[in-house]
Design a protein around this motif. Structure first.
Motif, PDB file in Angstrom:
ATOM      1  N   ALA A   3       0.720  -1.477   0.001  1.00  0.00           N
ATOM      2  CA  ALA A   3       0.138   0.049  -0.036  1.00  0.00           C
ATOM      3  C   ALA A   3       0.791   1.180   0.044  1.00  0.00           C
ATOM      4  CB  ALA A   3      -0.800   0.041   1.376  1.00  0.00           C
ATOM      5  N   VAL A   4       0.245   2.199  -0.755  1.00  0.00           N
ATOM      6  CA  VAL A   4       0.988   3.484  -0.595  1.00  0.00           C
ATOM      7  C   VAL A   4      -0.263   4.276   0.074  1.00  0.00           C
ATOM      8  CG1 VAL A   4       1.527   5.533  -1.989  1.00  0.00           C
ATOM      9  CG2 VAL A   4       2.116   3.455  -2.656  1.00  0.00           C
ATOM     10  N   LYS A   5       0.263   5.164   0.938  1.00  0.00           N
ATOM     11  CA  LYS A   5      -0.635   6.077   1.683  1.00  0.00           C
ATOM     12  C   LYS A   5      -0.835   7.358   0.751  1.00  0.00           C
ATOM     13  CE  LYS A   5      -1.276   4.441   5.841  1.00  0.00           C
ATOM     14  NZ  LYS A   5      -2.571   4.330   6.620  1.00  0.00           N
ATOM     15  N   LEU A   6      -2.311   7.671   0.623  1.00  0.00           N
ATOM     16  CA  LEU A   6      -2.706   8.602  -0.044  1.00  0.00           C
ATOM     17  C   LEU A   6      -2.720   9.955   0.660  1.00  0.00           C
ATOM     18  CD1 LEU A   6      -5.985   7.181  -1.926  1.00  0.00           C
ATOM     19  CD2 LEU A   6      -3.620   7.267  -2.755  1.00  0.00           C
ATOM     20  N   ALA A   7      -2.054  11.173   0.004  1.00  0.00           N
ATOM     21  CA  ALA A   7      -2.070  12.456   0.546  1.00  0.00           C
ATOM     22  C   ALA A   7      -3.511  13.246   0.104  1.00  0.00           C
ATOM     23  CB  ALA A   7      -0.882  13.235   0.214  1.00  0.00           C
ATOM     24  N   ILE A   8      -3.867  12.850  -1.142  1.00  0.00           N
ATOM     25  CA  ILE A   8      -5.134  13.107  -1.811  1.00  0.00           C
ATOM     26  C   ILE A   8      -6.136  12.206  -2.191  1.00  0.00           C
ATOM     27  CG2 ILE A   8      -3.954  15.400  -2.349  1.00  0.00           C
ATOM     28  CD1 ILE A   8      -3.724  14.221  -5.178  1.00  0.00           C
ATOM     29  N   LEU A   9      -7.295  12.408  -2.267  1.00  0.00           N
ATOM     30  CA  LEU A   9      -8.186  11.426  -2.764  1.00  0.00           C
ATOM     31  C   LEU A   9      -8.145  11.332  -4.430  1.00  0.00           C
ATOM     32  CD1 LEU A   9     -11.502  12.251  -0.585  1.00  0.00           C
ATOM     33  CD2 LEU A   9      -9.699  10.481  -0.203  1.00  0.00           C
ATOM     34  N   TRP A 160       3.369   6.788 -12.749  1.00  0.00           N
ATOM     35  CA  TRP A 160       1.905   7.091 -12.757  1.00  0.00           C
ATOM     36  C   TRP A 160       0.958   6.162 -13.419  1.00  0.00           C
ATOM     37  CZ3 TRP A 160       2.402  13.216 -14.046  1.00  0.00           C
ATOM     38  CH2 TRP A 160       2.937  13.823 -13.056  1.00  0.00           C
ATOM     39  N   TRP A 161       1.614   5.799 -14.567  1.00  0.00           N
ATOM     40  CA  TRP A 161       0.497   4.703 -15.258  1.00  0.00           C
ATOM     41  C   TRP A 161       0.453   3.298 -14.500  1.00  0.00           C
ATOM     42  CZ3 TRP A 161      -3.497   5.712 -18.076  1.00  0.00           C
ATOM     43  CH2 TRP A 161      -3.772   4.707 -18.943  1.00  0.00           C
ATOM     44  N   TYR A 162       1.460   3.108 -13.902  1.00  0.00           N
ATOM     45  CA  TYR A 162       1.644   1.868 -13.319  1.00  0.00           C
ATOM     46  C   TYR A 162       0.829   2.066 -11.747  1.00  0.00           C
ATOM     47  CZ  TYR A 162       3.421  -0.769  -9.064  1.00  0.00           C
ATOM     48  OH  TYR A 162       3.223  -1.666  -7.766  1.00  0.00           O
ATOM     49  N   LEU A 163       0.510   3.191 -11.221  1.00  0.00           N
ATOM     50  CA  LEU A 163      -0.380   3.342 -10.198  1.00  0.00           C
ATOM     51  C   LEU A 163      -1.793   3.707 -10.761  1.00  0.00           C
ATOM     52  CD1 LEU A 163       1.498   6.271  -8.145  1.00  0.00           C
ATOM     53  CD2 LEU A 163       1.345   3.919  -7.658  1.00  0.00           C
ATOM     54  N   ALA A 164      -2.070   3.988 -11.886  1.00  0.00           N
ATOM     55  CA  ALA A 164      -3.359   3.999 -12.415  1.00  0.00           C
ATOM     56  C   ALA A 164      -3.947   2.701 -12.754  1.00  0.00           C
ATOM     57  CB  ALA A 164      -3.337   5.031 -13.577  1.00  0.00           C
ATOM     58  N   THR A 165      -3.263   1.645 -13.364  1.00  0.00           N
ATOM     59  CA  THR A 165      -3.512   0.502 -13.802  1.00  0.00           C
ATOM     60  C   THR A 165      -3.032  -0.617 -12.833  1.00  0.00           C
ATOM     61  OG1 THR A 165      -1.348   0.118 -14.933  1.00  0.00           O
ATOM     62  CG2 THR A 165      -3.244   1.387 -16.144  1.00  0.00           C
ATOM     63  N   CYS A 167      -2.916  -0.707  -9.588  1.00  0.00           N
ATOM     64  CA  CYS A 167      -3.232  -0.279  -7.868  1.00  0.00           C
ATOM     65  C   CYS A 167      -4.869  -0.133  -7.722  1.00  0.00           C
ATOM     66  CB  CYS A 167      -2.614   1.011  -7.418  1.00  0.00           C
ATOM     67  SG  CYS A 167      -0.770   0.874  -7.625  1.00  0.00           S
ATOM     68  N   LYS A 168      -5.174  -0.445  -6.597  1.00  0.00           N
ATOM     69  CA  LYS A 168      -6.709  -0.433  -6.442  1.00  0.00           C
ATOM     70  C   LYS A 168      -6.634   0.398  -4.863  1.00  0.00           C
ATOM     71  CE  LYS A 168      -8.287  -4.681  -8.551  1.00  0.00           C
ATOM     72  NZ  LYS A 168      -8.865  -6.146  -7.982  1.00  0.00           N
ATOM     73  N   ARG A 169      -7.766   1.208  -4.952  1.00  0.00           N
ATOM     74  CA  ARG A 169      -7.998   1.899  -3.726  1.00  0.00           C
ATOM     75  C   ARG A 169      -8.746   1.238  -2.716  1.00  0.00           C
ATOM     76  NH1 ARG A 169     -10.765   7.664  -4.442  1.00  0.00           N
ATOM     77  NH2 ARG A 169     -12.314   6.282  -4.978  1.00  0.00           N
TER      78      ARG A 169
END
Length: 266
Positions: A3-9, A160-165, A167-169
């Motif tokens: 997991a990566v902590k989210l600073a923003i939604l 960024w594309w890795y995080l977008a494709t 990862c799941k929130r």
């Protein structure tokens, strides 16, 4: 999954664009949003040998939905023996498909090349210093990621594309698995593969101070894309990069194993 902590939604942009910054974290201008801009200092064995100045924007359509992203960069390199000045511009659709890539060199000599999609493959147009034009077709999907020689901000776009494709929130965490991508290195006219994996939180020294950042491992097969920085890199078929990113997904530091290369955000 880590997991990566989210600073923003994250908004719907997460699923459709490489630009992951929320509206209140971006600068807007005339139908576009600046996702990131600045410069990276390039160090070899502790000595600064170059600077990459970059700008990454997201263009919106009339309905204010992501249409494509543009990453522009300028590299200036001088290690006391060799000088180089190059620019690059890459456009990627909201689906992650390459729209265009253009590269120019002015120092030490004038050269240029470009990559464009054509008939479901990628075609590289090359104009070397001798002005003898040539085209190189690549049987690669339009989703191929450009990772050209020495342009480090392109690693951030890939991230960024890795995080977008990949990862799941979940609640306030971004759960990430392993991401695999096809890459093209236009300056070497070769393709390969890249694998990204989130390693978790890590404490790392940045400009003499310790910071806790998200650690990403990027492994590539094919040339290392460090043609100015490490002569031995041309003989290697694999490279391992470590990227440290903050909670806004911006690269703060990156290193290349066994190369003496370190890249730090100014």
């Amino acid at each position: 999954m880590k997991a990566v902590k989210l600073a923003i939604l994250l908004s719907a942009v997460l699923a459709s664009s490489v630009c992951l910054n929320a509206a209140d974290k971006t600068k807007e201008k005339a139908g576009s949003r600046v996702a990131d801009s600045g410069s990276f200092g390039i160090f070899l064995n502790g000595k600064r040998v170059g600077t990459e100045t970059f700008n990454i924007t997201q263009t919106m359509n009339g309905e204010q939905r992501p249409e494509y992203s543009t990453a522009t960069s300028e590299i200036k390199f001088d290690d006391g023996r060799f000088k180089a000045t190059q620019t690059a511009e890459m456009q990627i659709s909201a689906k992650g498909e390459l729209r265009s890539y253009v590269w120019h060199a002015t120092v030490p000599q004038k050269e240029e090349s470009s990559v464009e999609p054509k008939d479901q493959l990628l075609v590289e147009h090359i104009m070397p210093a001798d002005q003898k034009k040539m085209d190189v077709p690549h049987m690669l999907p339009l989703s191929t990621v450009i990772l050209d020689d020495n342009f480090f901000s392109q690693r951030e776009v890939l991230l960024w594309w890795y995080l977008a494709t990949g990862c799941k929130r979940q609640n306030n965490d971004l759960m990430c698995g392993t991401g695999k991508f096809v890459i093209l290195i236009p300056r070497q006219h070769v393709s390969g593969n890249a694998t990204l994996e989130l390693m978790g939180q890590d404490k790392v020294m940045v400009k003499g101070a310790e910071r806790e950042l998200n650690k990403i491992k990027l492994e590539t097969n094919g040339p290392q894309s460090l043609t100015w920085l490490n002569d031995q890199s041309r003989d290697s078929d694999a490279a391992q990069w470590i990227l440290w990113v903050d909670d806004q997904y911006k690269v703060i530091k990156m290193t290349v194993a066994g190369s003496g290369v370190e890249v730090v955000r100014d």
